[in-house]
Design a protein around this motif. Structure first.
Motif, PDB file in Angstrom:
ATOM      1  N   ALA A 243       0.823  -1.216   0.000  1.00  0.00           N
ATOM      2  CA  ALA A 243       0.000   0.000   0.000  1.00  0.00           C
ATOM      3  C   ALA A 243       0.853   1.260   0.000  1.00  0.00           C
ATOM      4  CB  ALA A 243      -0.924  -0.010   1.214  1.00  0.00           C
ATOM      5  N   ARG A 244       2.008   1.186   0.644  1.00  0.00           N
ATOM      6  CA  ARG A 244       2.843   2.371   0.816  1.00  0.00           C
ATOM      7  C   ARG A 244       3.625   2.715  -0.452  1.00  0.00           C
ATOM      8  NH1 ARG A 244       3.133   6.416   4.841  1.00  0.00           N
ATOM      9  NH2 ARG A 244       5.045   7.553   4.440  1.00  0.00           N
ATOM     10  N   THR A 245       3.921   1.732  -1.298  1.00  0.00           N
ATOM     11  CA  THR A 245       4.736   1.966  -2.489  1.00  0.00           C
ATOM     12  C   THR A 245       4.147   3.035  -3.404  1.00  0.00           C
ATOM     13  OG1 THR A 245       5.654  -0.265  -2.413  1.00  0.00           O
ATOM     14  CG2 THR A 245       5.755   0.895  -4.520  1.00  0.00           C
ATOM     15  N   PRO A 246       2.863   2.948  -3.786  1.00  0.00           N
ATOM     16  CA  PRO A 246       2.325   4.016  -4.637  1.00  0.00           C
ATOM     17  C   PRO A 246       2.280   5.370  -3.950  1.00  0.00           C
ATOM     18  CG  PRO A 246       0.594   2.489  -3.957  1.00  0.00           C
ATOM     19  CD  PRO A 246       1.889   1.868  -3.580  1.00  0.00           C
ATOM     20  N   LEU A 247       2.097   5.393  -2.620  1.00  0.00           N
ATOM     21  CA  LEU A 247       2.094   6.657  -1.893  1.00  0.00           C
ATOM     22  C   LEU A 247       3.465   7.316  -1.940  1.00  0.00           C
ATOM     23  CD1 LEU A 247       0.819   8.765  -0.059  1.00  0.00           C
ATOM     24  CD2 LEU A 247       1.274   7.255   1.892  1.00  0.00           C
ATOM     25  N   GLU A 248       4.527   6.530  -1.700  1.00  0.00           N
ATOM     26  CA  GLU A 248       5.874   7.079  -1.738  1.00  0.00           C
ATOM     27  C   GLU A 248       6.222   7.562  -3.148  1.00  0.00           C
ATOM     28  OE1 GLU A 248       8.079   7.774   0.538  1.00  0.00           O
ATOM     29  OE2 GLU A 248       6.774   7.099   2.158  1.00  0.00           O
ATOM     30  N   ALA A 249       5.772   6.834  -4.177  1.00  0.00           N
ATOM     31  CA  ALA A 249       6.027   7.258  -5.550  1.00  0.00           C
ATOM     32  C   ALA A 249       5.352   8.594  -5.833  1.00  0.00           C
ATOM     33  CB  ALA A 249       5.531   6.197  -6.524  1.00  0.00           C
ATOM     34  N   SER A 250       4.135   8.764  -5.310  1.00  0.00           N
ATOM     35  CA  SER A 250       3.429  10.033  -5.492  1.00  0.00           C
ATOM     36  C   SER A 250       4.115  11.166  -4.734  1.00  0.00           C
ATOM     37  CB  SER A 250       1.979   9.885  -5.022  1.00  0.00           C
ATOM     38  OG  SER A 250       1.252  11.071  -5.212  1.00  0.00           O
ATOM     39  N   LEU A 251       4.624  10.861  -3.538  1.00  0.00           N
ATOM     40  CA  LEU A 251       5.353  11.868  -2.773  1.00  0.00           C
ATOM     41  C   LEU A 251       6.625  12.302  -3.501  1.00  0.00           C
ATOM     42  CD1 LEU A 251       4.970  10.411   0.839  1.00  0.00           C
ATOM     43  CD2 LEU A 251       4.176  12.655   0.087  1.00  0.00           C
ATOM     44  N   LEU A 252       7.334  11.342  -4.082  1.00  0.00           N
ATOM     45  CA  LEU A 252       8.567  11.669  -4.814  1.00  0.00           C
ATOM     46  C   LEU A 252       8.261  12.533  -6.033  1.00  0.00           C
ATOM     47  CD1 LEU A 252      10.519   8.275  -4.632  1.00  0.00           C
ATOM     48  CD2 LEU A 252      11.026  10.400  -3.422  1.00  0.00           C
ATOM     49  N   ARG A 253       7.158  12.257  -6.706  1.00  0.00           N
ATOM     50  CA  ARG A 253       6.777  13.088  -7.848  1.00  0.00           C
ATOM     51  C   ARG A 253       6.464  14.518  -7.405  1.00  0.00           C
ATOM     52  NH1 ARG A 253       4.012   8.310  -9.421  1.00  0.00           N
ATOM     53  NH2 ARG A 253       2.059   9.119  -8.549  1.00  0.00           N
ATOM     54  N   SER A 254       5.825  14.640  -6.246  1.00  0.00           N
ATOM     55  CA  SER A 254       5.508  15.975  -5.734  1.00  0.00           C
ATOM     56  C   SER A 254       6.765  16.724  -5.318  1.00  0.00           C
ATOM     57  CB  SER A 254       4.547  15.867  -4.538  1.00  0.00           C
ATOM     58  OG  SER A 254       3.321  15.275  -4.915  1.00  0.00           O
ATOM     59  N   LEU A 255       7.746  15.985  -4.793  1.00  0.00           N
ATOM     60  CA  LEU A 255       8.997  16.624  -4.376  1.00  0.00           C
ATOM     61  C   LEU A 255       9.816  17.102  -5.565  1.00  0.00           C
ATOM     62  CD1 LEU A 255      10.101  14.203  -1.501  1.00  0.00           C
ATOM     63  CD2 LEU A 255       9.437  16.593  -1.251  1.00  0.00           C
ATOM     64  N   GLY A 256       9.818  16.301  -6.638  1.00  0.00           N
ATOM     65  CA  GLY A 256      10.643  16.643  -7.801  1.00  0.00           C
ATOM     66  C   GLY A 256      12.111  16.679  -7.411  1.00  0.00           C
ATOM     67  N   SER A 257      12.781  17.735  -7.809  1.00  0.00           N
ATOM     68  CA  SER A 257      14.216  17.878  -7.511  1.00  0.00           C
ATOM     69  C   SER A 257      14.459  18.741  -6.276  1.00  0.00           C
ATOM     70  CB  SER A 257      14.930  18.495  -8.714  1.00  0.00           C
ATOM     71  OG  SER A 257      14.374  19.767  -9.026  1.00  0.00           O
ATOM     72  N   ARG A 258      13.397  19.136  -5.583  1.00  0.00           N
ATOM     73  CA  ARG A 258      13.559  20.064  -4.464  1.00  0.00           C
ATOM     74  C   ARG A 258      14.053  19.379  -3.197  1.00  0.00           C
ATOM     75  NH1 ARG A 258       7.656  22.137  -4.073  1.00  0.00           N
ATOM     76  NH2 ARG A 258       7.389  19.900  -4.461  1.00  0.00           N
ATOM     77  N   GLY A 259      13.742  18.106  -3.053  1.00  0.00           N
ATOM     78  CA  GLY A 259      14.069  17.426  -1.810  1.00  0.00           C
ATOM     79  C   GLY A 259      13.003  17.695  -0.763  1.00  0.00           C
ATOM     80  N   GLU A 260      13.047  16.960   0.320  1.00  0.00           N
ATOM     81  CA  GLU A 260      12.026  17.098   1.353  1.00  0.00           C
ATOM     82  C   GLU A 260      12.114  18.454   2.039  1.00  0.00           C
ATOM     83  OE1 GLU A 260      10.906  12.641   2.849  1.00  0.00           O
ATOM     84  OE2 GLU A 260      12.465  13.721   3.932  1.00  0.00           O
ATOM     85  N   ARG A 261      10.946  19.047   2.307  1.00  0.00           N
ATOM     86  CA  ARG A 261      10.905  20.329   2.999  1.00  0.00           C
ATOM     87  C   ARG A 261      11.209  20.158   4.485  1.00  0.00           C
ATOM     88  NH1 ARG A 261       5.196  22.749   2.008  1.00  0.00           N
ATOM     89  NH2 ARG A 261       6.138  24.458   3.200  1.00  0.00           N
TER      90      ARG A 261
END
Length: 362
Positions: A243-261
Motif C-alpha cells: 500500500a505504501r509503495t504508490p504513496l511514496e512514488a506520489s510523494l517523490l513526484r511531488s517533491l521533484g528535484s527540491r528534496g524534502e521540505r
C-alpha cells in the motif's frame, strides 16, 4: 546504497516489533461470581489501541456492568489512563521506561486494566473509525510537511487505504497455556529481548482448527492440488509495503528535484506533553540534521539546561532519546531515522526521558 539497505532492514524489524500484554477487567466492574480470565495478546508497536483490541472488548463485555458498551471501553496502566491517540509502542516506552533505559523488563508482559465505566472527562472515546480517521489525518499532515501538499495521500486508492489498516489491525492472541518467564532465584526476571525484537505469536490451537476447517472445505477431486489459498499469507509489513509503495512514488513526484521540505517529527515527554515542529533535513551549513539538532528545536529548555551545565564546567545531562523501543545516539541523522523508524501515519516518534533534575520544571 548500503545506508538504504540498513534503513530498510531497520524498518522491517520495527514492523516485526510487538509487546506482550495481559488485559484484566477492573475488579470493581466485574458483575459475575467469578472474574473473567485475563486476555493475552501481542500488540504491534506500530498500531493504535482501538485497531488491535476488538477481541479484548468481546472477551470482557459479557462480564462488565449491564449498561456497558463496546464503545465505552478504556484502559489503564498502573492507574494512569491510556491515550489511544498515541501509538502503542510510544505508550509502552513512555509508561515503562526507567531513568535512562527503554522498556523496563519488569513490566513485561505489559499489565493493562480494562474499564467500561467512570471514564475520565478528558478521555475521548476511541472507536476503530476514530482511530482510522486519526491516522488518515496525520498521514495528510505528514505528507504536507514533507512535500507541501496532502494530495499524494488523497490520491490513495480505496484498496491501498484498506491495505494500510489491514496491516495495522494485526494483533496476535497468545495461547492461554503459554508459560510466562519465571523470575530467577535473585528475584529479577531473566534477560528478555527488547520489545521491538519480540516475534508475534498466534495460538497453536487456532492454527490447528483453521487447518482442519480448510481441509474439510477442500473440493472433492482437488485434494493435493496447489491453489492460490495454499500460498503463505503476507505479513503485515508486506501488506503495508504494497500500500505504501504508490504513496511514496506520489510523494517523490511531488517533491521533484527540491528534496524534502521537513522531516515530520514528534517528541514525547509524557502522554500529554509532546511537541511537533518542522525539522529541516539539512542544517544551513549543508550538514545533515542530527537527532540532537531536532530535539534542541523541539525541547529547547532541556537542551539549553544541558548546554549551560557543560559551559559552567559541570556535566550536562541531555534527555535520553528512545525510538521504537531502542535508545538512539543523538548524532544519528534524523532523515535516516525517519526512513528507518517512522510510523504508518508518516511521523517519526521520539520518546525523551528527561534528566531527573529537569522533571520538576516541565
Amino acid at each position: 546504497m548500503e545506508g538504504q539497505m540498513e534503513a530498510a532492514e531497520a524498518r522491517e524489524l520495527a514492523w516485526a516489533g510487538c509487546i506482550p500484554a495481559v488485559f484484566s477487567l477492573a475488579q470493581d466492574e466485574v458483575t459475575t461470581l467469578e472474574p473473567p480470565p485475563c486476555y493475552h495478546a501481542n500488540l504491534p508497536r506500530q498500531s493504535w489501541l482501538p485497531l488491535v483490541t476488538g477481541e479484548v472488548v468481546e472477551h470482557f463485555l459479557p462480564f462488565a456492568p449491564p449498561m456497558a458498551r463496546a464503545s465505552s471501553m478504556w484502559m489503564q496502566c498502573r492507574g494512569e489512563p491510556l491515550r489511544w491517540q498515541v501509538p502503542v509502542g510510544v505508550l509502552f516506552d513512555l509508561l515503562t521506561s526507567g531513568d535512562d533505559q527503554p522498556g523496563n523488563g519488569d513490566m513485561l508482559p505489559w499489565q493493562l486494566t480494562v474499564r467500561f465505566q467512570a471514564r475520565p472527562t478528558d478521555q475521548l472515546r476511541g472507536s476503530v473509525d476514530d482511530a482510522k480517521a486519526l491516522v488518515r489525518s496525520a498521514l495528510k499532515e505528514s505528507a504536507f510537511l514533507r512535500c507541501g501538499s496532502a494530495q499524494p495521500v488523497m490520491d490513495l486508492s480505496p484498496l491501498d487505504d484498506a491495505r494500510i489498516f489491514e496491516a495495522l489491525c494485526s494483533a496476535s492472541p497468545i495461547e492461554a497455556g503459554s508459560p510466562a518467564p519465571a523470575p530467577s532465584s535473585g528475584g529479577s526476571p531473566p534477560p528478555l529481548p527488547p520489545p521491538s525484537c519480540l516475534p508475534p505469536a498466534s495460538p497453536v490451537s487456532s492454527q490447528a482448527a483453521a487447518g482442519q476447517a480448510a481441509s474439510q472445505q477442500t473440493p472433492a477431486g482437488k485434494q493435493g492440488q496447489p491453489s492460490a489459498s495454499d500460498a503463505p499469507a503476507s505479513s503485515p509489513y508486506e501488506v503495508y509495503c504494497q500500500a505504501r509503495t504508490p504513496l511514496e512514488a506520489s510523494l517523490l513526484r511531488s517533491l521533484g528535484s527540491r528534496g524534502e521540505r521537513a522531516v515530520p517529527t514528534r517528541a514525547f515527554v509524557a502522554q500529554r506533553e509532546w511537541r511537533q515542529l518542522p525539522v529541516a533535513p539539512l542544517l544551513p551549513s549543508g550538514d545533515p540534521t542530527t537527532l540532537a539538532d531536532a530535539l534542541a528545536l523541539l525541547l529547547p529548555r532541556a537542551f539549553a539546561a544541558a548546554s549551560d551545565a557543560e559551559g559552567s564546567g559541570g556535566e550536562g545531562q541531555r534527555p535520553t532519546a528512545i525510538v521504537q523501543g531502542v535508545v538512539v545516539e543523538l548524532n544519528t541523522p534524523v532523515s535516516w531515522l525517519y526512513e528507518a523508524c517512522s510510523h504508518p501515519d508518516g511521523f517519526l516518534y521520539v520518546v525523551c526521558l528527561m534528566p531527573q533534575s529537569q522533571r520538576t520544571r516541565g
